[in-house]
Enzyme design. Sequence first.
Site, PDB file in Angstrom:
ATOM      1  N   HIS A  61      23.580 -12.601 -34.564  1.00 20.58           N
ATOM      2  CA  HIS A  61      23.227 -13.199 -33.733  1.00 20.58           C
ATOM      3  C   HIS A  61      21.498 -13.856 -34.673  1.00 20.58           C
ATOM      4  O   HIS A  61      20.547 -13.767 -35.435  1.00 20.58           O
ATOM      5  CB  HIS A  61      22.410 -11.968 -32.756  1.00 20.58           C
ATOM      6  CG  HIS A  61      22.204 -12.885 -31.446  1.00 20.58           C
ATOM      7  ND1 HIS A  61      20.458 -13.463 -31.339  1.00 20.58           N
ATOM      8  CD2 HIS A  61      22.609 -13.395 -29.900  1.00 20.58           C
ATOM      9  CE1 HIS A  61      20.677 -13.814 -30.323  1.00 20.58           C
ATOM     10  NE2 HIS A  61      21.606 -14.184 -29.277  1.00 20.58           N
TER      11      HIS A  61
ATOM     12  N   SER B 120      21.094 -20.952 -23.290  1.00 19.56           N
ATOM     13  CA  SER B 120      20.083 -21.015 -21.963  1.00 19.56           C
ATOM     14  C   SER B 120      21.687 -21.633 -20.793  1.00 19.56           C
ATOM     15  O   SER B 120      21.627 -22.534 -20.156  1.00 19.56           O
ATOM     16  CB  SER B 120      19.986 -22.676 -21.764  1.00 19.56           C
ATOM     17  OG  SER B 120      18.202 -21.598 -22.656  1.00 19.56           O
TER      18      SER B 120
ATOM     19  N   LYS C  64      20.719  -8.047 -25.177  1.00 21.25           N
ATOM     20  CA  LYS C  64      19.165  -7.543 -25.942  1.00 21.25           C
ATOM     21  C   LYS C  64      18.816  -7.121 -25.939  1.00 21.25           C
ATOM     22  O   LYS C  64      18.969  -5.845 -25.721  1.00 21.25           O
ATOM     23  CB  LYS C  64      18.096  -8.942 -26.011  1.00 21.25           C
ATOM     24  CG  LYS C  64      19.368 -10.257 -25.789  1.00 21.25           C
ATOM     25  CD  LYS C  64      18.523 -11.780 -26.000  1.00 21.25           C
ATOM     26  CE  LYS C  64      19.563 -13.159 -26.120  1.00 21.25           C
ATOM     27  NZ  LYS C  64      18.888 -14.030 -26.609  1.00 21.25           N
TER      28      LYS C  64
ATOM     29  N   GLU D  81      25.804 -20.811 -31.688  1.00 23.14           N
ATOM     30  CA  GLU D  81      24.001 -21.058 -29.878  1.00 23.14           C
ATOM     31  C   GLU D  81      23.535 -21.396 -31.037  1.00 23.14           C
ATOM     32  O   GLU D  81      22.539 -21.311 -32.495  1.00 23.14           O
ATOM     33  CB  GLU D  81      23.327 -19.407 -30.576  1.00 23.14           C
ATOM     34  CG  GLU D  81      24.453 -18.613 -29.690  1.00 23.14           C
ATOM     35  CD  GLU D  81      24.583 -17.901 -29.205  1.00 23.14           C
ATOM     36  OE1 GLU D  81      24.533 -17.152 -27.993  1.00 23.14           O
ATOM     37  OE2 GLU D  81      23.629 -16.186 -29.830  1.00 23.14           O
TER      38      GLU D  81
ATOM     39  N   GLY E 188      16.952 -19.436 -24.573  1.00 27.67           N
ATOM     40  CA  GLY E 188      15.272 -18.545 -24.164  1.00 27.67           C
ATOM     41  C   GLY E 188      14.945 -19.330 -23.723  1.00 27.67           C
ATOM     42  O   GLY E 188      13.762 -19.185 -22.866  1.00 27.67           O
TER      43      GLY E 188
ATOM     44  N   GLU F 248      18.676 -14.231 -33.427  1.00 27.02           N
ATOM     45  CA  GLU F 248      17.665 -13.278 -33.684  1.00 27.02           C
ATOM     46  C   GLU F 248      17.584 -11.753 -34.274  1.00 27.02           C
ATOM     47  O   GLU F 248      16.465 -11.596 -35.201  1.00 27.02           O
ATOM     48  CB  GLU F 248      17.428 -12.705 -31.757  1.00 27.02           C
ATOM     49  CG  GLU F 248      16.806 -13.564 -31.575  1.00 27.02           C
ATOM     50  CD  GLU F 248      17.150 -13.070 -29.922  1.00 27.02           C
ATOM     51  OE1 GLU F 248      18.007 -11.972 -29.323  1.00 27.02           O
ATOM     52  OE2 GLU F 248      16.923 -14.075 -28.924  1.00 27.02           O
TER      53      GLU F 248
ATOM     54  N   ASN G   4      25.246 -11.003 -23.527  1.00 31.20           N
ATOM     55  CA  ASN G   4      24.408 -10.195 -24.584  1.00 31.20           C
ATOM     56  C   ASN G   4      23.128 -10.063 -23.719  1.00 31.20           C
ATOM     57  O   ASN G   4      22.195 -10.835 -23.108  1.00 31.20           O
ATOM     58  CB  ASN G   4      23.896 -11.284 -25.105  1.00 31.20           C
ATOM     59  CG  ASN G   4      22.989 -10.174 -26.635  1.00 31.20           C
ATOM     60  OD1 ASN G   4      22.519  -9.308 -26.163  1.00 31.20           O
ATOM     61  ND2 ASN G   4      22.550 -12.093 -27.610  1.00 31.20           N
TER      62      ASN G   4
HETATM   63  P1  PGA Z   1      19.978 -17.119 -23.498  1.00 32.07           P
HETATM   64  O1  PGA Z   1      20.370 -16.855 -25.035  1.00 32.07           O
HETATM   65  O2  PGA Z   1      20.478 -17.471 -22.883  1.00 32.07           O
HETATM   66  O3  PGA Z   1      18.983 -17.068 -22.481  1.00 32.07           O
HETATM   67  O4  PGA Z   1      19.596 -18.378 -24.043  1.00 32.07           O
HETATM   68  C1  PGA Z   1      21.703 -16.736 -25.558  1.00 32.07           C
HETATM   69  C2  PGA Z   1      21.601 -15.662 -26.417  1.00 32.07           C
HETATM   70  O5  PGA Z   1      20.604 -14.984 -27.283  1.00 32.07           O
HETATM   71  O6  PGA Z   1      22.907 -14.904 -26.712  1.00 32.07           O
END
Ligand code: PGA
Length: 259
Positions: free
Chosen positions: A103, A221, A19, A175, A181, A105, A17
């Site tokens: 997601h 992560s 983003k 997730e 992140g 976010e 992803n």
């Molecule tokens: P990350 O993000 O691997 O940077 O923690 C995962 C995601 O939000 O899909």
Amino acid sequence: MNPSARKPARKPVIAGNWKMYKTIAETESFFAEIRPLVAGSAHCDIVIAPPFTLLRRAVEAAEGSGISISAQNLHWESEGAWTGEVSAAMIRDAGCRSTLIGHSERRQLFGETDEGVSKKIRAALDAGLQAIVCVGESLAEREAGDTEKVLERQLSGGLAGLTGQDFSRIIMAYEPVWAIGTGRTATPEIAQQAHNFIRSRLGQAGPPEAAGRMRILYGGSVKPGNIQGLMAQPDIDGALVGGASLEAKSFAAIVNFRA
Ligand code: PGA
């Protein structure tokens, strides 16, 4: 029957992803670099989800590589006066095979609800896209002991009314928001517990065989150094990778987790 025991039948999926990162030029160099690194990686499905402006270019750059391209979001209507939105048909027209939906976010920063997730899943499936549906609890929810309650709510709201055939075109992604992140990955055991819970709830929401076949990815992560431990768990069928998907070398190392 223990659905977890069917893992060998579930082909792993490693999805990236991106983003809100990358230009067209950066997209071209990413694919030029990653193609030889994953040329022999038939053991898993490989997906990259770039921002909308890069989708068409990414589809062209990935052609023949075995990497499929996904959107990160969609609107549930097929067309109309929805300024700033993009429909499932448009995403499909750009050459994408799938889209992320729900997601964290989107849920946290853009007010996405379980009802919206449900409409988006219907729209994606109707347009012939595979839906990669994200669920997960926040740190406060985990600390309050509400993880299962939150997952239950997201699953029953988001997947309401779907048939067994719909289930076969959905990939779930667990997730935990506190691991995204932050560098704070869930331990393989914590992730496995949540995946097992999700699979058992899927088995109640739809046909148990469909729940047994559904791929459930872990996200939060994921790095080359922790992918093997996660993939060793019986209900973890792949990863949704944010930060580490931006570099071809680290993403390829995650794809090639068995090597
Ligand atoms: P990350 O993000 O691997 O940077 O923690 C995962 C995601 O939000 O899909």
